[in-house]
Design a protein around this motif. Structure first.
Motif, PDB file in Angstrom:
ATOM      1  N   ASN A 115     -77.681 -47.495  15.566  1.00  0.00           N
ATOM      2  CA  ASN A 115     -77.009 -48.069  14.397  1.00  0.00           C
ATOM      3  C   ASN A 115     -76.142 -47.009  13.696  1.00  0.00           C
ATOM      4  O   ASN A 115     -76.592 -45.887  13.484  1.00  0.00           O
ATOM      5  CB  ASN A 115     -78.089 -48.566  13.433  1.00  0.00           C
ATOM      6  CG  ASN A 115     -77.518 -49.469  12.382  1.00  0.00           C
ATOM      7  OD1 ASN A 115     -76.672 -49.067  11.593  1.00  0.00           O
ATOM      8  ND2 ASN A 115     -77.955 -50.705  12.393  1.00  0.00           N
ATOM      9  N   PHE A 117     -75.537 -46.489  10.766  1.00  0.00           N
ATOM     10  CA  PHE A 117     -76.169 -45.956   9.555  1.00  0.00           C
ATOM     11  C   PHE A 117     -76.901 -44.633   9.816  1.00  0.00           C
ATOM     12  O   PHE A 117     -76.951 -43.766   8.951  1.00  0.00           O
ATOM     13  CB  PHE A 117     -77.145 -47.005   9.002  1.00  0.00           C
ATOM     14  CG  PHE A 117     -77.719 -46.649   7.657  1.00  0.00           C
ATOM     15  CD1 PHE A 117     -76.916 -46.605   6.533  1.00  0.00           C
ATOM     16  CD2 PHE A 117     -79.069 -46.338   7.516  1.00  0.00           C
ATOM     17  CE1 PHE A 117     -77.435 -46.257   5.280  1.00  0.00           C
ATOM     18  CE2 PHE A 117     -79.604 -45.999   6.277  1.00  0.00           C
ATOM     19  CZ  PHE A 117     -78.777 -45.964   5.161  1.00  0.00           C
ATOM     20  N   LEU A 297     -80.110 -59.745  -2.279  1.00  0.00           N
ATOM     21  CA  LEU A 297     -79.038 -59.930  -3.246  1.00  0.00           C
ATOM     22  C   LEU A 297     -78.903 -61.401  -3.657  1.00  0.00           C
ATOM     23  O   LEU A 297     -78.794 -61.730  -4.841  1.00  0.00           O
ATOM     24  CB  LEU A 297     -77.723 -59.410  -2.651  1.00  0.00           C
ATOM     25  CG  LEU A 297     -76.478 -59.620  -3.489  1.00  0.00           C
ATOM     26  CD1 LEU A 297     -76.596 -58.928  -4.835  1.00  0.00           C
ATOM     27  CD2 LEU A 297     -75.245 -59.091  -2.756  1.00  0.00           C
ATOM     28  N   PRO A 354     -79.113 -53.693  -4.032  1.00  0.00           N
ATOM     29  CA  PRO A 354     -80.245 -53.686  -3.093  1.00  0.00           C
ATOM     30  C   PRO A 354     -80.708 -52.279  -2.706  1.00  0.00           C
ATOM     31  O   PRO A 354     -81.888 -52.037  -2.557  1.00  0.00           O
ATOM     32  CB  PRO A 354     -79.700 -54.441  -1.872  1.00  0.00           C
ATOM     33  CG  PRO A 354     -78.681 -55.362  -2.452  1.00  0.00           C
ATOM     34  CD  PRO A 354     -78.051 -54.613  -3.585  1.00  0.00           C
ATOM     35  N   LEU A 358     -78.452 -43.587  -2.561  1.00  0.00           N
ATOM     36  CA  LEU A 358     -78.030 -43.260  -1.196  1.00  0.00           C
ATOM     37  C   LEU A 358     -78.335 -41.794  -0.938  1.00  0.00           C
ATOM     38  O   LEU A 358     -78.274 -40.971  -1.854  1.00  0.00           O
ATOM     39  CB  LEU A 358     -76.531 -43.520  -1.020  1.00  0.00           C
ATOM     40  CG  LEU A 358     -76.094 -44.953  -1.269  1.00  0.00           C
ATOM     41  CD1 LEU A 358     -74.592 -45.095  -1.123  1.00  0.00           C
ATOM     42  CD2 LEU A 358     -76.797 -45.895  -0.308  1.00  0.00           C
ATOM     43  N   PHE A 437     -69.075 -59.641   5.498  1.00  0.00           N
ATOM     44  CA  PHE A 437     -69.934 -60.708   5.976  1.00  0.00           C
ATOM     45  C   PHE A 437     -71.041 -61.010   4.957  1.00  0.00           C
ATOM     46  O   PHE A 437     -71.319 -62.171   4.646  1.00  0.00           O
ATOM     47  CB  PHE A 437     -70.547 -60.339   7.334  1.00  0.00           C
ATOM     48  CG  PHE A 437     -71.483 -61.395   7.854  1.00  0.00           C
ATOM     49  CD1 PHE A 437     -70.984 -62.556   8.420  1.00  0.00           C
ATOM     50  CD2 PHE A 437     -72.858 -61.254   7.733  1.00  0.00           C
ATOM     51  CE1 PHE A 437     -71.840 -63.549   8.870  1.00  0.00           C
ATOM     52  CE2 PHE A 437     -73.727 -62.239   8.175  1.00  0.00           C
ATOM     53  CZ  PHE A 437     -73.211 -63.389   8.756  1.00  0.00           C
TER      54      PHE A 437
HETATM   55  C1  HEM Z   1     -74.686 -57.850   1.030  1.00  0.00           C
HETATM   56  C2  HEM Z   1     -75.559 -56.974   1.087  1.00  0.00           C
HETATM   57  C3  HEM Z   1     -75.415 -55.567   1.603  1.00  0.00           C
HETATM   58  C4  HEM Z   1     -75.506 -54.424   0.869  1.00  0.00           C
HETATM   59  C5  HEM Z   1     -75.725 -54.325  -0.623  1.00  0.00           C
HETATM   60  C6  HEM Z   1     -75.320 -53.314   1.788  1.00  0.00           C
HETATM   61  C7  HEM Z   1     -75.350 -51.992   1.402  1.00  0.00           C
HETATM   62  C8  HEM Z   1     -75.109 -50.933   2.270  1.00  0.00           C
HETATM   63  C9  HEM Z   1     -75.120 -49.562   1.867  1.00  0.00           C
HETATM   64  C10 HEM Z   1     -75.381 -49.055   0.461  1.00  0.00           C
HETATM   65  C11 HEM Z   1     -74.846 -48.809   2.964  1.00  0.00           C
HETATM   66  C12 HEM Z   1     -74.779 -47.287   3.038  1.00  0.00           C
HETATM   67  C13 HEM Z   1     -73.384 -46.792   2.773  1.00  0.00           C
HETATM   68  C14 HEM Z   1     -73.297 -45.290   2.799  1.00  0.00           C
HETATM   69  O1  HEM Z   1     -73.948 -44.657   3.634  1.00  0.00           O
HETATM   70  O2  HEM Z   1     -72.573 -44.715   1.987  1.00  0.00           O
HETATM   71  C15 HEM Z   1     -74.666 -49.715   4.075  1.00  0.00           C
HETATM   72  C16 HEM Z   1     -74.360 -49.324   5.352  1.00  0.00           C
HETATM   73  C17 HEM Z   1     -74.229 -50.190   6.410  1.00  0.00           C
HETATM   74  N1  HEM Z   1     -74.320 -51.564   6.363  1.00  0.00           N
HETATM   75 FE1  HEM Z   1     -74.639 -52.681   4.710  1.00  0.00          FE
HETATM   76  N2  HEM Z   1     -75.133 -53.809   3.054  1.00  0.00           N
HETATM   77  C18 HEM Z   1     -75.163 -55.174   2.993  1.00  0.00           C
HETATM   78  C19 HEM Z   1     -74.992 -56.050   4.044  1.00  0.00           C
HETATM   79  C20 HEM Z   1     -74.725 -55.670   5.348  1.00  0.00           C
HETATM   80  C21 HEM Z   1     -74.517 -56.595   6.437  1.00  0.00           C
HETATM   81  C22 HEM Z   1     -74.533 -58.108   6.296  1.00  0.00           C
HETATM   82  C23 HEM Z   1     -74.283 -55.835   7.563  1.00  0.00           C
HETATM   83  C24 HEM Z   1     -74.008 -56.273   8.975  1.00  0.00           C
HETATM   84  C25 HEM Z   1     -74.051 -57.483   9.428  1.00  0.00           C
HETATM   85  C26 HEM Z   1     -74.350 -54.442   7.175  1.00  0.00           C
HETATM   86  C27 HEM Z   1     -74.146 -53.371   8.022  1.00  0.00           C
HETATM   87  C28 HEM Z   1     -74.128 -52.051   7.626  1.00  0.00           C
HETATM   88  C29 HEM Z   1     -73.900 -50.932   8.545  1.00  0.00           C
HETATM   89  C30 HEM Z   1     -73.649 -51.028  10.046  1.00  0.00           C
HETATM   90  C31 HEM Z   1     -73.956 -49.766   7.778  1.00  0.00           C
HETATM   91  C32 HEM Z   1     -73.773 -48.326   8.264  1.00  0.00           C
HETATM   92  C33 HEM Z   1     -72.325 -47.898   8.068  1.00  0.00           C
HETATM   93  C34 HEM Z   1     -72.053 -46.460   8.495  1.00  0.00           C
HETATM   94  O3  HEM Z   1     -72.878 -45.586   8.246  1.00  0.00           O
HETATM   95  O4  HEM Z   1     -70.976 -46.250   9.077  1.00  0.00           O
HETATM   96  N3  HEM Z   1     -74.616 -54.384   5.827  1.00  0.00           N
HETATM   97  N4  HEM Z   1     -74.826 -51.012   3.622  1.00  0.00           N
END
Ligand code: HEM
Length: 487
Positions: A115, A117, A297, A354, A358, A437
């Motif tokens: 992933n 992340f 959320l 949520p 970080l 999404f």
């Molecule tokens: C709506 C609610 C969501 C919230 C509040 C949320 C929040 C976050 C946060 C805070 C991060 C970390 C950003 C950082 O490292 O600076 C993150 C990373 C990520 N999120 Fe979400 N997320 C949500 C929904 C989703 C959904 C629906 C998906 C995929 C279907 C997703 C996929 C990812 C991925 C792949 C990363 C890693 C990005 C990277 O490090 O390049 N997230 N998300």
């Protein structure tokens, strides 16, 4: 003699740690006094407060500081308070802070270990650019009809809900149905069947709470225990699902516009090496990430609408007007252009992000100039905390921060907000990949609920809201309970 050596060793370790705890003081960085061995996260070690809550408290205690020095056990960590420094970390000096402070081994976790992340360096860059095309607004438009269908089903399902309905449960069923159809092209049946395969899969598949909690309070311990996020049986189940769906599509010449189609196409590109394991991991990743944060959320959106009846009424008017103007439908562009709905989602993200905080890691020494007469260099390897919750609740940036006011994010008010004080999805090149999404599925789900039901807060909701201390996400203690009445 042996006893003497042991005593000497203990004394030496004691003084070494004492000296280590002066790390921030020596650099002129303010911060709370650490406790021996546990540093500043003692309350988390005894499960009294989540690390995110501790970071929010420390954020509040140091009102004038740009940054605060703390200790995670014996490791110096830096909490960044100043929005200008948040920008530095996430955007301007991204190269010095490009990684998240989580270690997940691909060997133990072949799915979560792939992933973005948790990926690092060049590998993160390649995977991020491979997956980004799957989340464009064009792709969201592809997926929109599936989300509308599931939202209509959600509205029907709520008919049978009694008073005091568990908001998290219905939101989770809804988001699971969405990811089942948008990631794999399968019917999740999570609203219809109590024990549907996808509900079962979600229950057994991902246990992020404990894993992330351990990684946040003690990365060495999580490494030592080889914390695994996805159980082996579930991994096998996913591989089997992806194989069956892909085989069926190949044999029957089926092309379906969904995420599995996007990632399986990557296998055919010559630019990247993309294996069967990658296809499975990323389709499963969409599944894992797609439902949990979004359902947390969405349940808070339902709660805030139930608790703020004037907001609920105003939102219903906005949605109903365009619904009727468009022949009782909500086209994609129309839904996306609703300013008050957008404000409601953003204000919920501000009050209940949520992710509490970080965790980044400094990847190259970063010179931050003179502070208190001393040169501050953030050293390579220093964990960096971005206090999302603290920033979102700071009265300096948000007047009456506890009050739910979607208008803050509407029209010119939105332009006036201080940049980098609203970071529910992170910022910069590492910003959440699934933001579009996640927000889209919540918007359409909420729109169909609000068109059909009036909401009030159920008796079982424990007020004021407190968050679960062993979760790095904002999960409310006792749940959120809603009464729905048909309009
Ligand atoms: C709506 C609610 C969501 C919230 C509040 C949320 C929040 C976050 C946060 C805070 C991060 C970390 C950003 C950082 O490292 O600076 C993150 C990373 C990520 N999120 Fe979400 N997320 C949500 C929904 C989703 C959904 C629906 C998906 C995929 C279907 C997703 C996929 C990812 C991925 C792949 C990363 C890693 C990005 C990277 O490090 O390049 N997230 N998300």
């Amino acid at each position: 003699m042996f006893v003497l050596l042991v005593v000497l060793a203990v004394v030496a370790v004691y003084y070494f740690l004492k000296l280590n705890y002066r790390y921030w003081e020596k650099r002129g960085v303010v911060g709370p006094k650490p406790n021996f061995l546990v540093g500043n996260l003692g309350k988390s070690f005894i499960l009294k407060a989540s690390p995110g809550e501790i970071f929010a408290d420390v954020y509040n205690q140091y009102g004038d500081a740009e940054m605060v020095g703390m200790f995670r056990a014996t490791t110096p960590i830096l909490l960044v308070r100043d929005p200008a420094l948040v920008r530095e970390v996430t955007v301007k000096s991204f190269n010095s802070f490009r990684e998240n402070d989580y270690e997940v081994s691909k060997k133990h976790d072949p799915i979560f270990g792939r992933n973005p992340f948790v990926l690092k360096g060049e590998e993160w860059k390649v995977v991020r650019s491979q997956l980004t095309p799957g989340f464009t607004s064009g792709k969201m438009k592809w997926l929109y009809p599936y989300l509308v269908e599931n939202s209509k089903n959600l509205a029907t399902f709520i008919q049978n809900c009694t008073e005091n309905t568990d908001a998290k449960d219905i939101c989770r069923r809804f988001t699971l149905n969405n990811v089942a159809s948008c990631a794999f092209g399968l019917e999740g049946k999570c609203l219809e069947e109590e024990n549907s395969e996808f509900r079962q899969l979600a229950k057994d598949f991902f246990s992020p709470a404990t894993g992330f909690f351990l990684m946040t309070v003690s990365p060495p311990l999580s490494k030592l225990l080889s914390v695994s996020f996805i159980k082996k049986e579930m991994e096998k189940k996913f591989i089997q699902i992806v194989r069956q769906v892909l085989q069926y599509r190949e044999e029957n010449n089926v092309v379906r516009n969904d995420y599995l189609h996007v990632v399986s196409q990557l296998k055919q590109t010559e630019d990247f090496k993309f294996t069967d394991e990658d296809v499975t991991a990323h389709a499963a990743g969409f599944f894992g990430e797609g439902y949990e944060t979004s359902s947390i959320l969405m349940s808070f959106v339902l709660f805030e609408l139930a608790a703020n009846l004037h907001v609920q009424e105003k939102l219903r008017e906005e949605v109903r007007r365009v619904y009727e103007e468009n022949g009782n439908e909500l086209p994609y562009e129309v839904l996306q252009a609703l300013p008050y709905l957008d404000g409601v989602i953003n204000e919920t993200l501000r009050i209940h992000p949520p992710m509490f905080s970080l965790q980044k890691i400094c990847t190259e020494d970063f010179n931050y100039g003179l502070r208190n007469g001393k040169q501050v260099t953030i050293e390579k390897g220093t964990p960096i905390i971005l206090p999302v919750y603290g920033l979102h609740h700071d009265p300096k940036y948000y007047e009456d921060p506890k009050v739910f006011k979607p208008e803050r994010f509407v029209g010119e008010n939105k332009e006036k907000l201080t940049k980098y004080t609203f970071i529910p999805f992170g910022e910069g090149p590492r910003i959440c990949l699934g933001k579009r999404f996640g927000v889209l599925q919540i918007k359409v789900g909420i729109a169909y609920v609000i068109l059909n039901y009036s909401l009030s807060v159920g008796k079982k909701t424990q007020l004021p809201i407190r968050y679960d201390p062993i979760n790095i996400m904002t999960v409310p203690v006792g749940g959120l309970w809603i009464n729905f009445s048909r309009l």
